[in-house]
Structures are given as C-alpha cells and as structure tokens.
Enzyme design. Structure first.
Site, PDB file in Angstrom:
ATOM      1  N   TRP A 101       1.027  -1.651   0.164  1.00 39.32           N
ATOM      2  CA  TRP A 101      -0.424   0.266   0.106  1.00 39.32           C
ATOM      3  C   TRP A 101       0.729   1.298   0.215  1.00 39.32           C
ATOM      4  CZ3 TRP A 101      -4.649  -0.344  -1.767  1.00 39.32           C
ATOM      5  CH2 TRP A 101      -4.846  -1.975  -1.836  1.00 39.32           C
ATOM      6  N   ASP A 171      -1.666   6.853   6.557  1.00 37.24           N
ATOM      7  CA  ASP A 171      -2.569   5.847   5.790  1.00 37.24           C
ATOM      8  C   ASP A 171      -2.769   5.247   7.305  1.00 37.24           C
ATOM      9  OD1 ASP A 171      -3.885   4.078   4.697  1.00 37.24           O
ATOM     10  OD2 ASP A 171      -2.404   3.813   3.343  1.00 37.24           O
ATOM     11  N   LYS A 195     -12.651  -1.250   7.288  1.00 36.88           N
ATOM     12  CA  LYS A 195     -11.460  -2.771   8.371  1.00 36.88           C
ATOM     13  C   LYS A 195     -12.352  -2.894   9.864  1.00 36.88           C
ATOM     14  CE  LYS A 195      -8.228  -2.121   5.000  1.00 36.88           C
ATOM     15  NZ  LYS A 195      -7.857  -3.405   4.302  1.00 36.88           N
TER      16      LYS A 195
HETATM   17  N1  PMP Z   1      -4.447   1.054   2.614  1.00 37.03           N
HETATM   18  C1  PMP Z   1      -3.803   0.593   3.267  1.00 37.03           C
HETATM   19  C2  PMP Z   1      -3.410  -0.100   4.239  1.00 37.03           C
HETATM   20  C3  PMP Z   1      -5.417  -1.002   2.834  1.00 37.03           C
HETATM   21  O1  PMP Z   1      -5.008  -1.895   3.483  1.00 37.03           O
HETATM   22  C4  PMP Z   1      -5.868  -0.692   1.774  1.00 37.03           C
HETATM   23  C5  PMP Z   1      -7.242  -1.626   1.269  1.00 37.03           C
HETATM   24  N2  PMP Z   1      -6.589  -2.384   1.627  1.00 37.03           N
HETATM   25  C6  PMP Z   1      -5.897   0.522   1.287  1.00 37.03           C
HETATM   26  C7  PMP Z   1      -5.008   2.110   1.332  1.00 37.03           C
HETATM   27  C8  PMP Z   1      -7.216   1.075  -0.568  1.00 37.03           C
HETATM   28  O2  PMP Z   1      -8.495   0.755   0.576  1.00 37.03           O
HETATM   29  P1  PMP Z   1      -9.060   1.090  -0.727  1.00 37.03           P
HETATM   30  O3  PMP Z   1      -9.775  -0.073  -1.284  1.00 37.03           O
HETATM   31  O4  PMP Z   1     -10.392   1.480   0.193  1.00 37.03           O
HETATM   32  O5  PMP Z   1      -9.014   1.585  -1.360  1.00 37.03           O
END
Ligand code: PMP
Length: 366
Positions: A101, A171, A195
């Site tokens: 990520w 994030d 989450k």
């Molecule tokens: N950042 C992290 C740490 C994540 O775990 C995720 C999704 N698993 C995201 C960003 C992306 O999120 P989204 O699918 O809501 O765009």
C-alpha cells in the site's frame, strides 16, 4: 456453531450494530423512511453526521485545529488527494516503503506530478520488518507518507518515525481506532472505513487546518478546503455508510474507547502470535517488534497444506482466512469487532490441525 469472519476488509462489524441497523432500517427514528431514503439535507441526517464527527473527536481526542472530512473513493483516492492538497510548496514528498500500500501511494502521487523520495525501505527483508528513516528528513519535502499498519505484510508502527518540522501523513486504513496514536503527531490521517469502522464507501480524513486551502483549481471532489467548508456535504455524501460508521463509533464509546480496544487487540494478537511462535507447523515471518495487532499472515510448509487449513477452517465457521494473493498462505485479520472468542477458536482449530498433521515440520525457523 459460531461464525467468525477474519476478512481483511470489508470486515467484521459489531453484532449489536448490525442488529440496530436491521431494527431501524424500515423507519429511521420514527420518520417512516429508511436511512437509505433520507435526504442528506434533512435534519435527521444532519444529526447523524454531526454526532459521528463529535464521537470521533472524543474517541481520538482530535485537537480543535484539525478538520474531520468524510470522503468517498476509498483509501486509494487519498493517495491522490493528499499530494494534490498538501504537496503544494515543493511538489515533493518522502515515503517509507513498507509494502504494497505504501508503494501504491507512491505510484499515485507520481501520477499527479509529485516527486517521491523513498526515505527508507524494508524491501530487502520482504517487508517482514518496518523501514526506518535512514537520514534526517530534508526540509524541502511537503510531507512524509507512512502506512501505520501494513494490511498485507502484517506490520505496524508503534513508535512513529521522527520527521522534524515536516508533517507526517498517515495511511491508517487498517488500524484506525485499533491502537492509540496521538493525532497531533500527524499533519493528516486518512482511513477507509471498511476495516475497523464500518461499511465500504466512506473514507475518513483528519487534517490540520493550516495545511489546507493552499492548492488552487483542484477538482471539487478532491478539495479538502471545500469539503471542510461544506461539512463534507458539497455533494451527496455516502449517507448509509456514515450512519453505520456513526453507530460503530457509539459502540466504541460504550466499550470504553480506543484504549480498551487497543488492550483487547493486544490480547487477541498475542493469543495467535504465541501459538504460531511455538508451532512447528505454522510460521509468521514478521519481526516481533514490528508485528501488527490487526493482520497476521502465516503459512505452513506448503501451499497444498495451506489450502487444507483454509478448507477445514471454513467448515469450522472460521471464514476468510485465505492470505492475500501477493503472499499466499493464510491471513487472520481481527479488527475491533472480532471477539477474543473468535481468536481462541482459531488457535484451537490450528492446534488441532497441527496435532493431526504430526511429522510435517515447518521449514522456516521461528
Ligand atoms: N491502504 C491500506 C493500508 C489498505 O489496507 C487498503 C485496502 N486494503 C488501502 C489503502 C486501499 O483502500 P481502498 O480499497 O479503500 O481504496
């Protein structure tokens, strides 16, 4: 048989919240209309979003000089929105490369013409450790991006990197409200709701107010200042998701808040890590000091055996343990709404599995 959902997201929500949503669905607060049918300009919804913000402020002790914004577009849209709003002076950010990520965030920032310096990377350990800042942070950076919890790799920061006067942008998608952080240590925090907070479709942004309002000619839907001015109702917000997240925030308050959750999350995580560390069949590769409280990846000696573990778990009501496609194996996610009994049931199942597969040894040392 109780069912436990170990999904990494969308993920388990408190049962009492689901029951309340069900009970209130036909007629929200005596209105004879469902929350899904209510105007976002109605008094009823105004109270919902006002309460959600107030409860979040209480739970995270958010200082008054921070704005709380309700966005759509997931965590991913914030990979774009953060540089567009905050990387204004230098068009240059730093980033700690802690896994998938973080690297997605770097890609998206680059797409909007922001230069990204990798200030530390744990690629060499396959992200089983956290990167540390390998130099003092240069002051010509608009901010430093950090992923507080790495959902796929199963690592999390307890001690934050020190960035001096350069703001930290976090994030926090996968450990938002799951462990204690001091909001004032960050210039901005963002988190997809799906989450630890509620249904998908809502993303929280908490941003220091002196950092916004400097970008010119942004698309309206990406403009933090505009969203702050319009109380996140520039256009139709995700009404249902905000309502559900608001109920989870109220539930969190009744549970005793983030400190109680963090304590419970430490207990839950320890149950599984302690089991894995003494197991000769299962292995978690993450350095103990860097382990996540929320997401625990683990494996046996072979993908075929992993498949058996997952199939047997599913039959026992332990759902969604299949690892992320990048890593394979298993991954157990236990966010705030996962009861300790769920983690205990998982450990009991894994112990039984191991006992019935004696002689199959882990090829990775613990
Ligand atoms: N950042 C992290 C740490 C994540 O775990 C995720 C999704 N698993 C995201 C960003 C992306 O999120 P989204 O699918 O809501 O765009």
């Amino acid at each position: 048989m109780p069912i436990y959902n170990f999904s990494a997201g969308p993920a388990v929500m408190p049962q009492s919240v689901i029951a309340q949503i069900q009970a209130e669905l036909p007629s929200f607060q005596g209105s004879h209309m469902s929350i899904m049918e209510l105007s976002h300009r109605s008094q009823l919804f105004d109270q919902v979003i006002t309460d959600a913000e107030a409860d979040l402020r209480t739970l995270m002790q958010i200082p008054d000089n921070y704005r709380v914004l309700f966005f759509q577009g997931g965590g991913t849209l914030q990979f774009t929105a953060a540089p567009l709003n905050l990387a204004i002076q230098h068009h240059h950010i730093g980033l700690l490369d802690s896994g998938h990520w973080a690297s997605r965030a770097a890609d998206e920032a680059t797409r909007v013409h922001t230069k990204v310096d990798i200030l530390g990377s744990s690629a060499a350990t396959h992200f089983t450790t956290l990167p540390t800042l390998n130099q003092p942070v240069a002051t010509d950076l608009d901010y430093v991006h950090v992923t507080t919890n790495n959902t796929i790799e199963g690592t999390a920061y307890t001690t934050l990197p020190v960035t001096g006067t350069v703001p930290l942008v976090a994030d926090m998608s996968s450990n938002f409200l799951g462990q204690i952080y001091n909001v004032a240590d960050f210039g901005m925090i963002f988190a997809g709701a799906q989450k630890n907070l509620g249904p998908a479709g809502l993303t929280l942004v908490i941003v220091r107010d002196d950092l916004i309002g400097h970008a010119k000619h942004l698309p309206s839907m990406l403009d933090y200042q505009l969203f702050a001015t319009k109380r996140s109702m520039f256009n139709t917000p995700p009404v249902m998701a905000i309502y559900a997240a608001g109920l989870v925030l109220k539930w969190l308050k009744t549970q005793g808040g983030v400190a109680v959750m963090a304590q419970r999350n430490r207990q839950k995580a320890a149950l599984l890590y302690d089991f894995l560390d003494q197991s000769t069949l299962f292995n978690n590769p993450v350095a103990p000091a860097d382990r996540s409280l929320m997401n625990v990846p683990f494996k046996t000696v072979s993908p075929a055996l992993d498949t058996q573990v997952i199939a047997g778990a599913t039959q026992n009501g332990l759902l969604n343990l299949k690892g992320h496609r990048l890593l394979g194996g298993m991954r157990a996610s236990f966010y705030n709404a996962m009861p300790i009994a769920g983690v205990q049931a998982l450990v009991d199942y894994l112990a039984t599995f191991e006992a019935t597969h004696k002689g199959v040894q882990s090829n990775v040392s613990n």
